[in-house]
Design an enzyme around this catalytic site. Structure first.
Site, PDB file in Angstrom:
ATOM      1  N   HIS A 127       0.831  -1.204   0.000  1.00 55.53           N
ATOM      2  CA  HIS A 127       0.000   0.000   0.000  1.00 55.53           C
ATOM      3  C   HIS A 127       0.868   1.258   0.000  1.00 55.53           C
ATOM      4  CE1 HIS A 127      -3.485   2.546   1.075  1.00 55.53           C
ATOM      5  NE2 HIS A 127      -2.597   3.199   1.816  1.00 55.53           N
ATOM      6  N   GLU A 128       1.853   1.304   0.906  1.00 57.69           N
ATOM      7  CA  GLU A 128       2.687   2.503   1.006  1.00 57.69           C
ATOM      8  C   GLU A 128       3.515   2.714  -0.262  1.00 57.69           C
ATOM      9  OE1 GLU A 128       2.402   4.828   3.257  1.00 57.69           O
ATOM     10  OE2 GLU A 128       0.813   3.599   4.112  1.00 57.69           O
ATOM     11  N   HIS A 131       1.489   4.348  -2.961  1.00 58.20           N
ATOM     12  CA  HIS A 131       1.367   5.812  -2.878  1.00 58.20           C
ATOM     13  C   HIS A 131       2.538   6.475  -3.621  1.00 58.20           C
ATOM     14  CE1 HIS A 131      -2.067   6.574  -0.306  1.00 58.20           C
ATOM     15  NE2 HIS A 131      -1.597   5.896   0.717  1.00 58.20           N
ATOM     16  N   GLU A 190      -6.311   6.965  -1.388  1.00 57.12           N
ATOM     17  CA  GLU A 190      -6.245   5.780  -0.530  1.00 57.12           C
ATOM     18  C   GLU A 190      -6.760   4.541  -1.262  1.00 57.12           C
ATOM     19  OE1 GLU A 190      -4.932   5.000   2.278  1.00 57.12           O
ATOM     20  OE2 GLU A 190      -4.074   6.984   2.334  1.00 57.12           O
TER      21      GLU A 190
HETATM   22 ZN   LIG Z   1      -2.459   5.201   2.413  1.00 58.41          ZN
END
Ligand SMILES: [Zn+2]
Length: 258
Positions: A127-128, A131, A190
């Site tokens: 997830h990170e 980004h 997100e």
């Molecule tokens: Zn996030």
């Protein structure tokens, strides 16, 4: 110098056209006014700053897991230009993780109990890293820059106010916890990071369904505590998120090696 309004709008249009990029996997068009080299420089300097305030973990086994998961996800991220680094920070009170532009990743030891195992950690790191691949921090900085028509202000700010610029970058890129300010990504960013993260997990050989369990544990961690973990303040673990992840799973599973 004042710029006449029609010239100003033409300039903005040209700028927007030149700076319009699309996000990997989702192909969403985005406006990014921070160049790749500026982004890398901002990431590097925010990283140096963050690590100088942190304590690297002495837990060899957990550190090896962070580096192993990171390396597997990095290997499928198609960013040979990134100079990847993965750190486990010794901070049991901090439930958080981040990835700065250029591939500088930190996991706080406080998130490990919720990650649970290697698959859960792959959810967090995927997830990170997403980004950063999707340039969400630069997109966020660009919105501010565009509002002020200060396309040149970034490099000027770097030269004249390095500390303030580093802090701003840390906040925009998600590593703001170390400077005391957390600036959440938008809900759309997100969701996009969830979607790309699941794909990266699958490409790296992790079962993306682990994300549903992880966010369930994250939601449970929110209850019964005096303070909400950092990660949850910027990453709501509600039914909406978990449902969206379930809908994203078939696409991600298409990337699992048969
Ligand atoms: Zn996030």
């Amino acid at each position: 110098m004042t710029i006449n309004p029609s010239l100003r709008s033409v300039l903005l249009l040209l700028l927007a056209f030149a700076a319009c990029k699309s996000v990997p996997y989702t192909n969403r068009k985005q406006l990014v006014l921070v160049s790749a080299s500026e982004e890398t420089a901002l990431g590097q300097s925010a990283y140096t700053d963050a690590l100088s305030k942190a304590k690297i973990s002495g837990d060899a086994e957990a550190t090896a897991m962070v580096k192993r998961v990171g390396a597997r996800i990095a290997a499928v991220s198609e960013r040979p230009d990134f100079n990847w680094e993965f750190n486990l920070l010794d901070d049991p009170q901090t439930v958080n993780a981040w990835c700065l532009p250029g591939g500088k990743v930190a996991v706080y030891s406080g998130i490990l109990p919720i990650a649970g195992d290697e698959d859960g950690l792959a959810v967090v790191m995927g997830h990170e890293i997403s980004h950063a691949l999707a340039r969400h921090g630069s997109e966020r900085m660009s919105q501010g820059l565009l509002a002020q028509l200060g396309g040149v202000a970034l490099s000027a700010a770097m030269a004249t106010k390095p500390d303030a610029t580093r802090q701003l970058a840390a906040q925009a890129y998600g590593a703001g916890a170390t400077v005391g300010v957390l600036l959440p990504f938008s809900r759309a960013q997100e969701s996009e990071a969830d979607r790309i993260g699941l794909i990266l997990m699958a490409k790296a050989g992790y079962e993306p369904g682990a994300a549903v369990d992880f966010w369930g544990r994250m939601a449970a961690a929110a209850g019964g505590k005096d303070s909400t973990p950092e990660f949850l303040r910027t990453h709501p673990a509600d039914d909406k998120r978990i449902k969206a992840i379930q809908e994203q799973l078939p696409e991600a599973r298409g990337y699992l090696k048969k």
